[in-house]
Design an enzyme around this catalytic site. Sequence first.
Site, PDB file in Angstrom:
ATOM      1  N   ASP A  13      26.452  43.949 142.786  1.00 27.98           N
ATOM      2  CA  ASP A  13      27.028  42.825 142.056  1.00 27.98           C
ATOM      3  C   ASP A  13      26.357  41.519 142.473  1.00 27.98           C
ATOM      4  O   ASP A  13      25.667  41.449 143.504  1.00 27.98           O
ATOM      5  CB  ASP A  13      28.536  42.784 142.362  1.00 27.98           C
ATOM      6  CG  ASP A  13      29.350  42.225 141.209  1.00 27.98           C
ATOM      7  OD1 ASP A  13      28.780  41.536 140.357  1.00 27.98           O
ATOM      8  OD2 ASP A  13      30.566  42.481 141.178  1.00 27.98           O
ATOM      9  N   ASP A  53      32.733  42.152 132.215  1.00 31.15           N
ATOM     10  CA  ASP A  53      34.035  42.307 132.877  1.00 31.15           C
ATOM     11  C   ASP A  53      35.146  42.425 131.849  1.00 31.15           C
ATOM     12  O   ASP A  53      36.290  42.707 132.202  1.00 31.15           O
ATOM     13  CB  ASP A  53      34.318  41.103 133.787  1.00 31.15           C
ATOM     14  CG  ASP A  53      33.721  41.303 135.174  1.00 31.15           C
ATOM     15  OD1 ASP A  53      33.174  42.389 135.429  1.00 31.15           O
ATOM     16  OD2 ASP A  53      33.802  40.375 135.990  1.00 31.15           O
TER      17      ASP A  53
HETATM   18  C1  GLA Z   1      32.770  41.177 139.602  1.00 35.23           C
HETATM   19  C2  GLA Z   1      32.420  42.440 138.832  1.00 35.23           C
HETATM   20  C3  GLA Z   1      33.642  43.306 138.701  1.00 35.23           C
HETATM   21  C4  GLA Z   1      34.168  43.643 140.083  1.00 35.23           C
HETATM   22  C5  GLA Z   1      34.426  42.368 140.868  1.00 35.23           C
HETATM   23  C6  GLA Z   1      34.776  42.665 142.302  1.00 35.23           C
HETATM   24  O1  GLA Z   1      33.636  40.365 138.865  1.00 35.23           O
HETATM   25  O2  GLA Z   1      31.875  42.132 137.584  1.00 35.23           O
HETATM   26  O3  GLA Z   1      33.336  44.481 137.993  1.00 35.23           O
HETATM   27  O4  GLA Z   1      33.232  44.448 140.755  1.00 35.23           O
HETATM   28  O5  GLA Z   1      33.317  41.495 140.850  1.00 35.23           O
HETATM   29  O6  GLA Z   1      34.998  41.532 143.022  1.00 35.23           O
END
Ligand code: GLA
Length: 751
Positions: free
Chosen positions: A483, A553
């Site tokens: 990420d 997301d």
């Molecule tokens: C980001 C990612 C999510 C998740 C969160 C965890 O927002 O896009 O899918 O992994 O971080 O903190």
Amino acid sequence: MQAQILVTGPEKRPVFHLTNGQISYIIGITERAAIPEQLYFGAAIRPQAGYDFLIDRENRNGVLLFDQDPTSSLDYLGQEYPSYGHSDFRQPALQLTYPQGDQVTLLTYESYRILAHKEPLPGLPASFGRTPDDTMVLELHLKDEGSGLKVTLQYAIFSDVAAVTRSARLEQSGTETLWIDRAMSLALDLPDHDYDLIHFYGGWAHEMNLERQPLQHGIYQVSSLRGVTSAVQTPLIALARPQADEFQGQVLGFNLLYSGNFLSQTETALSGTTRVLLGIHPDLFRWELKPGHSFQTPEAVMVYSHNGLNGMSQAFHDFYRRHLIRRPASKALSPVLLNSWEGCYFNFDQDRLVSMAETAREMGIDLFVLDDGWFGHRDDDTTSLGDWRPDRRKLPEGISGLSHKIHALGLQFGLWIEPEMVNPGTPIWEEHPDWVIRVPGKSASPSRNQYVLDMGRPEVVTNLFDQLCRVLDGAGVDYIKWDMNRHLSELYSHALPASRQSELSHRYCLGVYQLYERLLERYPDILFESCSSGGQRFDAGMLYYAPQAWVSDNTDAVARLKIQYGTSMGYPLAAMGAHVSAVPNHQTGRVTSLALRSTVASFGTFGYELDPAQLTDAEKVRIKQDIADFKKLQPIVAKGCFYRLISPFDRPELCAWMAVSKDRQQAYVAVFRLLEVMGQERTRIPLAGLDPALLYTVKGPWQSLTPRYGDNLMSAGLILAGNKRDASRQPDGQRGDFAVYTFMLEAVAQA
Ligand code: GLA
């Protein structure tokens, strides 16, 4: 047809014709000045002894390269790598500053080289040949007037896809230091501007919205100066003839194999020509090129289609799948996963995770992924990034202990990391304040409580590599979600002198690539999925390291239709991370059927992101069936041809798409009807990509007993009925709003 590079014309002024039977790319060298000239890019044209008919040498007023030669203004010349400073006043591909302060560059042709093998680009993502003879490479060697700078333009053409890649390497063989102010990856001069420009905009949870507008005179650019490609705008652009649609018409598609600041630009200038430029954004960029040193630009790809936007996307998909994405052999198809994030966020311990995995196993899931919250003391997003030690409060047996438990259930195990980031209070933050990107004496802006590490410093990359190896060695991790949850601000590297601060953003990107490469080398079986708050770094550069990327997301199936539709324009379905999540959806609050959520995710990598403990028994049974069904059609989705049929950008209440296996024996169709209206009219949905002469069985909600020929399905199409009188009799997912209808087509074996 095999990829070929044909060379004709006189030795000092050759003409190069790159072709593979689908496309042609033709380059000439101008007579007097020896400037590489762009002659043609488009559908394949037959090789000939000469291509004079492509050359435009009208007398023009203006600033001339040669006195008394009215054909010599560079302002009108289609060029391969235009530079700043002479008679071309359009935006250049190359701009340098010389020791005496001037910025005048003239590159002329010296020689060429043809290679039957494509080498990787040092430190950067690079396309490659799949077989020893499916790729041909042309290098044009150019020299700069007086400075000793040598420029190599590289072109690659592939036997099996309508794509050409480009990049440039700059080498200072002279004795003085030069400064590169801009070095684009691709410049393409087109003879007219009768195009629509297609590009994408968005942001967190609403990525890849498509916009289409006629190309106007002047400059139009999409770009990022955020340190990542981002979802605000993306490097992917297309030029489509105004009459081109999803199915027909000429389209040129462009993308950059890079993950940092970028510029994708069109310029329509004198006599209506169009210049396309793609590369590292020249703002915030300046590179010191010392004698004996070289600079390599990222690679860019361009594709050609005369079958509209679907044809363009299919060319991109094939190019990435065959010539860019490196998948671990053991994971040729993406495992179906359960990700812990929306299921339990930061709130878990080992027992809860194992119990989630147990239910996952019962439902047929392959891979259990532990998302954020497993390291340091991370109970929320305020702490611990940069401290990659398992939190023993939650995981008393560490990552390897948990991984062994998951493996014992017969599942693969995956882990989330966000290596580029640091929270205040962690050992890295305390011990190495100079590893953080921020300006001494000036305030630094947090984002999600975190700051960015200077990935341009080799010692930072090594520290992260060592920390991650301590977690991964012997832990049997099968998958990593990498990420990256903020953009870069207050740019400053403590490791660079004042004169070289503008190298930071590119060095950062190279550092990220280096860490990926080191991890891939040590753990060749790990499947990486990239993520950046969803799709903020969904780009072709990342695909070289991480075969899949989290699209958004926003896991709401209705919102995902647009997001995945837009993403499919440039990226293959097998790369698109898509999960079924709980309802009411955590982002939009919308409630949709499992049928809809599952169908939308099945046109991606397919996974789940919910707490299995909250599922009813009936839902578990349904999910088990959905997973079994998906595994049967996964090869069609992951390896076949994708056709967008009805765009949710054009008709917000309706969307349809389908995937067809490459041998056209099978197809999987989905029609989404988002709003139920009384008195709804019927809709005819012609299918695409089938073999006209093959007979197909059609299994769907309204089953036809009579098999139908491909041409019939592509012309008469499927008829979507108006609303049903007695909605309560329709099965789950096929009534009311957000209805979905899926069809499986199977060619009937013919005697
Ligand atoms: C980001 C990612 C999510 C998740 C969160 C965890 O927002 O896009 O899918 O992994 O971080 O903190």
